[in-house]
Scaffold this active site. Structure first.
Site, mmCIF file in Angstrom:
data_model
loop_
_atom_site.group_PDB
_atom_site.id
_atom_site.type_symbol
_atom_site.label_atom_id
_atom_site.label_comp_id
_atom_site.label_asym_id
_atom_site.label_seq_id
_atom_site.Cartn_x
_atom_site.Cartn_y
_atom_site.Cartn_z
ATOM 1 N N LYS A 66 0.886 -15.838 17.682
ATOM 2 C CA LYS A 66 1.149 -16.005 16.261
ATOM 3 C C LYS A 66 1.124 -14.642 15.593
ATOM 4 O O LYS A 66 0.148 -13.913 15.700
ATOM 5 C CB LYS A 66 0.095 -16.909 15.610
ATOM 6 C CG LYS A 66 0.268 -18.392 15.877
ATOM 7 C CD LYS A 66 1.428 -18.999 15.113
ATOM 8 C CE LYS A 66 1.193 -18.981 13.612
ATOM 9 N NZ LYS A 66 0.130 -19.858 13.162
ATOM 10 N N HIS A 67 2.205 -14.283 14.918
ATOM 11 C CA HIS A 67 2.284 -13.033 14.160
ATOM 12 C C HIS A 67 1.884 -11.825 14.999
ATOM 13 O O HIS A 67 1.038 -11.020 14.620
ATOM 14 C CB HIS A 67 1.460 -13.139 12.882
ATOM 15 C CG HIS A 67 2.040 -14.130 11.910
ATOM 16 N ND1 HIS A 67 3.217 -13.903 11.227
ATOM 17 C CD2 HIS A 67 1.627 -15.367 11.543
ATOM 18 C CE1 HIS A 67 3.486 -14.951 10.468
ATOM 19 N NE2 HIS A 67 2.545 -15.857 10.644
ATOM 20 N N ASN A 232 -7.866 -3.301 15.248
ATOM 21 C CA ASN A 232 -8.911 -3.369 16.257
ATOM 22 C C ASN A 232 -8.986 -4.787 16.820
ATOM 23 O O ASN A 232 -8.727 -5.753 16.116
ATOM 24 C CB ASN A 232 -10.272 -3.028 15.653
ATOM 25 C CG ASN A 232 -10.428 -1.561 15.318
ATOM 26 O OD1 ASN A 232 -9.981 -0.701 16.034
ATOM 27 N ND2 ASN A 232 -11.099 -1.286 14.211
ATOM 28 N N HIS A 393 -0.249 -1.397 18.230
ATOM 29 C CA HIS A 393 0.282 -1.543 16.869
ATOM 30 C C HIS A 393 1.796 -1.629 16.912
ATOM 31 O O HIS A 393 2.417 -1.053 17.799
ATOM 32 C CB HIS A 393 -0.125 -0.353 15.990
ATOM 33 C CG HIS A 393 -1.591 -0.277 15.719
ATOM 34 N ND1 HIS A 393 -2.229 -1.085 14.811
ATOM 35 C CD2 HIS A 393 -2.554 0.504 16.269
ATOM 36 C CE1 HIS A 393 -3.522 -0.797 14.786
ATOM 37 N NE2 HIS A 393 -3.743 0.163 15.671
#
Length: 393
Positions: A66-67, A232, A393
């Site tokens: 999810k996302h 994180n 990221h």
């Protein structure tokens, strides 16, 4: 196919939108549906996760995304009757394959977060796995292949719009990856680090130096999961699956607390008092999940007050008291925990201990390593300094 046009980007106002290859063809085939921008981000990240889990363990793997972070990830180990019940697959008439078990575990770890997920499967999707997918609220699935029966099942989902993507397993991306932010191109080498290397567990600064085979397996599952989780991040794992993932928190202790709460909820759902809640037969799956989540938490009155409980239960359940919760959580043991970077303070270990953590893998290298080690020794926890950071990221 070198290019695939999309309806829009992350948001409807972000047009035009597409994915494309500068060289060669796209390694994916859209068999059914029309994937969106975020769907494809989830699909490509989750595929990397499950394919790496398969290589590391030799077992089928599944992830629920999810996302652009996993809500759950697991390998295809058999499930106990208790897990089959709390994952709501005990009513299936078909035998669950190892791949179906992997998806049931990945989806079942945090059902609230997995609602509307994108799924990745390491192996050819079979009818049993497709049957599980069909009954859940999900946006799509990516896999290296599908049996004819699975295709028929999945094409019938969401009135024929369910996204079904096939990935070319021979595809290998270039060693350098790029992305743009604010018109500026970033470039870096791909993170190809191997996380099933035995050397990762050789630097053990704690007094207890024993890692069981199961703990090593679970730590590998946790580390690979973190490799594809927005930082994180911290991951609790047990029994070949992630049971609590804390993603994208600015403070590491908040990661550990968030993931620990999810791990506690995973365990609380196996409490007999929770497993025997008198739900109405016609309650929707999402309403049942939300009701359980409230019942085992501090806001239980939201579903137990007069005028509300009647919507979900045939009779009003007795509350699960704080003392009962704490006593049940204390029975969860042999949990493994991995972190995508070092623990700066011992408070992370203190919180992990409350959720039954006995084994830890973290990068090490904090100026307070001595305090972190001392806290681990306080609880007889085995902790390895991997020397590896896994920011994503």
């Amino acid at each position: 196919m070198k290019e695939l046009a999309l309806k829009y980007g992350c948001n409807p106002n972000q047009k035009p939108s597409r994915i494309f290859m500068e060289e060669g063809e796209l390694p994916i085939e859209v068999i059914n549906g029309r994937p969106g921008y975020i769907n494809l981000l989830d699909a490509l990240n989750s595929w990397q996760l499950v394919s790496e889990l398969k290589r590391a363990t030799g077992l089928p793997a599944a992830a629920s995304f999810k996302h652009v972070s996993p809500a759950g990830a697991a390998i295809g180990l058999p499930m106990s009757d208790t897990l089959r019940k709390v994952y709501f697959v005990d009513d299936l008439k078909v035998e669950l394959s190892p791949l179906a078990c992997a998806y049931a575990r990945a989806r079942g770890a945090d059902r609230m977060s997995s609602y509307g997920d994108f799924v990745a499967l390491s192996d050819t999707c079979d009818a049993a796995t497709a049957t599980l997918l069909k009954r859940e609220v999900s946006d799509g699935v990516i896999a290296p292949g599908y049996t004819p029966e699975a295709i028929d099942i999945l094409k019938a989902k969401r009135k024929g719009t369910y996204c079904v993507i096939k990935i070319d397993t021979d595809y290998r991306p270039l060693p350098i990856e790029r992305k743009q932010v604010f018109g500026i191109t970033f470039e870096q080498g791909r993170n190809e680090i191997c996380l099933d290397d035995a050397a990762l567990f050789e630097n053990v600064p704690t007094k207890n130096k024993l890692f069981t085979d199961e703990a090593r397996r679970d730590l590998i599952v946790a580390l690979i999961t973190l490799k594809y989780t927005q930082s994180n991040s911290v991951c609790y794992a047990k029994d070949g699956q992630a049971i609590g993932i804390g993603a994208g928190q600015q403070s590491r202790i908040h990661c550990t607390r968030l993931a620990g709460q999810k791990a506690d909820n995973w365990w609380l759902r196996q409490c007999p008092k929770v497993m025997t809640l008198p739900f109405k037969e016609d309650i929707r799956r999402a309403d049942r999940d939300n009701t359980i989540d409230l019942y085992i938490g501090d806001e239980a009155d939201d579903v137990l007050r007069d005028g509300t409980w009647q919507q979900f239960f045939t009779e009003r359940p007795e509350p699960l008291t704080r003392e009962e919760r704490q006593a049940w959580i204390a029975q969860n043991t042999d949990v493994s925990l991995a972190s995508d970077a070092f623990f700066p303070f011992g408070d992370n270990v203190e919180r992990a201990h409350k959720s039954g953590v006995r084994f830890i893998a973290q990068a090490g290298g904090s100026v307070r390593d001595d305090h972190v080690i001392m806290t681990a020794d306080k609880y007889n926890i085995t902790m390895a300094f991997t020397g590896v950071r896994l920011f994503h990221h």
